[in-house]
Design a protein around this motif. Sequence first.
Motif, PDB file in Angstrom:
ATOM      1  N   LYS A 185      -7.951  19.704  51.545  1.00  8.39           N
ATOM      2  CA  LYS A 185      -6.906  20.603  51.418  1.00  8.39           C
ATOM      3  C   LYS A 185      -5.993  20.431  50.418  1.00  8.39           C
ATOM      4  O   LYS A 185      -5.610  21.526  49.477  1.00  8.39           O
ATOM      5  CB  LYS A 185      -6.135  20.698  52.639  1.00  8.39           C
ATOM      6  N   GLY A 186      -5.584  18.987  50.073  1.00  9.24           N
ATOM      7  CA  GLY A 186      -4.947  18.538  48.827  1.00  9.24           C
ATOM      8  C   GLY A 186      -5.529  18.963  47.585  1.00  9.24           C
ATOM      9  O   GLY A 186      -4.922  19.326  46.623  1.00  9.24           O
ATOM     10  N   TYR A 187      -6.933  18.550  47.488  1.00  8.73           N
ATOM     11  CA  TYR A 187      -7.445  18.932  46.134  1.00  8.73           C
ATOM     12  C   TYR A 187      -7.831  20.293  45.968  1.00  8.73           C
ATOM     13  O   TYR A 187      -7.994  20.975  44.700  1.00  8.73           O
ATOM     14  CB  TYR A 187      -8.730  18.008  45.974  1.00  8.73           C
ATOM     15  N   ALA A 188      -7.918  21.053  46.760  1.00 10.67           N
ATOM     16  CA  ALA A 188      -8.134  22.655  46.977  1.00 10.67           C
ATOM     17  C   ALA A 188      -6.949  23.137  46.137  1.00 10.67           C
ATOM     18  O   ALA A 188      -7.081  24.043  45.563  1.00 10.67           O
ATOM     19  CB  ALA A 188      -8.379  23.202  48.039  1.00 10.67           C
ATOM     20  N   THR A 189      -5.681  22.646  46.933  1.00  8.39           N
ATOM     21  CA  THR A 189      -4.388  23.165  46.422  1.00  8.39           C
ATOM     22  C   THR A 189      -4.299  22.710  44.976  1.00  8.39           C
ATOM     23  O   THR A 189      -3.634  23.630  44.027  1.00  8.39           O
ATOM     24  CB  THR A 189      -3.358  22.372  47.098  1.00  8.39           C
ATOM     25  N   LEU A 190      -4.682  21.747  44.436  1.00  8.56           N
ATOM     26  CA  LEU A 190      -4.683  21.137  42.976  1.00  8.56           C
ATOM     27  C   LEU A 190      -5.446  22.048  42.169  1.00  8.56           C
ATOM     28  O   LEU A 190      -5.297  22.338  41.081  1.00  8.56           O
ATOM     29  CB  LEU A 190      -5.077  19.561  42.817  1.00  8.56           C
ATOM     30  N   LEU A 191      -6.581  22.585  42.754  1.00  3.74           N
ATOM     31  CA  LEU A 191      -7.686  23.097  41.962  1.00  3.74           C
ATOM     32  C   LEU A 191      -6.793  24.606  41.447  1.00  3.74           C
ATOM     33  O   LEU A 191      -6.979  25.230  40.523  1.00  3.74           O
ATOM     34  CB  LEU A 191      -8.879  23.574  42.848  1.00  3.74           C
ATOM     35  N   THR A 192      -6.090  25.153  42.562  1.00  4.67           N
ATOM     36  CA  THR A 192      -5.279  26.449  42.410  1.00  4.67           C
ATOM     37  C   THR A 192      -4.195  25.954  41.351  1.00  4.67           C
ATOM     38  O   THR A 192      -3.990  26.860  40.299  1.00  4.67           O
ATOM     39  CB  THR A 192      -4.706  26.719  43.692  1.00  4.67           C
ATOM     40  N   THR A 193      -3.558  25.065  41.215  1.00  6.87           N
ATOM     41  CA  THR A 193      -2.714  24.753  40.155  1.00  6.87           C
ATOM     42  C   THR A 193      -3.124  24.539  39.063  1.00  6.87           C
ATOM     43  O   THR A 193      -2.463  25.040  38.021  1.00  6.87           O
ATOM     44  CB  THR A 193      -2.067  23.423  40.626  1.00  6.87           C
TER      45      THR A 193
END
Length: 395
Positions: free
Chosen positions: A74-82
Amino acid sequence: MIGILAMATIACTDFNSGSPSSAARAHPTLAAANAADSKAADLRVRLDGLLGEHVIVIAKTSLAATANRSDEYKGYATLLTTNGGDLSDVMASAFGATAAATFDQIWTAQNNYYVDYTVGLVSHNAAKSNGAASGLINGFVPQFAEFMSSMSSIPLDPISQLATEQVLETKAMIDDQAALNNAKTFSDLQRAYAQAARIGDALASAIANKFPDKFPGDPANKAADFRVSLDNLLEEDSYLATMATSATAAGRNGEQAAALNALAANADSLGTLFSQVFGAATGTRFAQVWGARDAELVVYAGTADSATRKSALADLTMTFVAQFGSLVDDSTDLAGAEVSNPIQLQAEALVHAIDDQRSTSASMVAIDDHAAAAAMNPIGDLIATAAVKKLAARF
């Protein structure tokens, strides 16, 4: 697995010849303008950094999905969006808000295809993974290439070929992860990372040529080559280091060995770059200082003995900072806090990310991992712009 699937649905080299392989980018630390410090060079640094980060974040996202580490995923998926938002900001600075919105749609679709491809492999859903692979090649690639060609006047065929190679290399990396082939995972990761820099280089040159008032300077001169190569390798180092320490902290020995091999290859490239610019003696000295630092990262991440960890922490945040700062001082004539502060900040950020990994603070790992990689950029810019100023005849 159920948690991963649910979140996926929601989320759905030689410096003379350019970047060898490589967080939002800051402007150079030194104020004095020189051949490495121009708006055109800034554009190339930023594009290469963000495109390279994109590859590594996909690797970390898919690795977490494959291993069913849902909070980390979840954390890296959010970073992908960022990361995608940061790239859209770059497009807005070049082409305007309307064009940037179009880019964002194209880029988001690509990210969703990668997520679907990974989930399809993990869940053994061939229809899902095959559909996503087709979407990447037949949907994303032509849309991305046509957008870039129309907006920057870059020829359509070369950018199509670059984007196709990028997709295939990134897909191969995800395939390696699903097959639990650690050695190929990291070799393909570094190959895809290098390909991302080639795309960034091509786009930066095309954009700067079309909009010289917005991006004055030469993004492809020798000084810019050095700055970009250094920044890319330092970013890559930080992200590879946390991949190695993550595996070390969790006792994933095969993954750790492959990550450390990739980290060593990155250090070799950095040492070669220092040798090319500052001489063989400095390159050798760099290898010694950097190698000791990498060894202490493993000790700090992997040992349970508090005294040993305390000693490793001192080596990372004090000894390494002093030794690397001294090397930079001797090479560039920069000294004091101007050198030590950014090195200290990056070392502490890297330690913070490792602490998250050791304490299984999975919700914070991606944020702190990103912060550590971003903290490399001021170091690279500081060294590059100072080196060009001191050694102008070489550039």
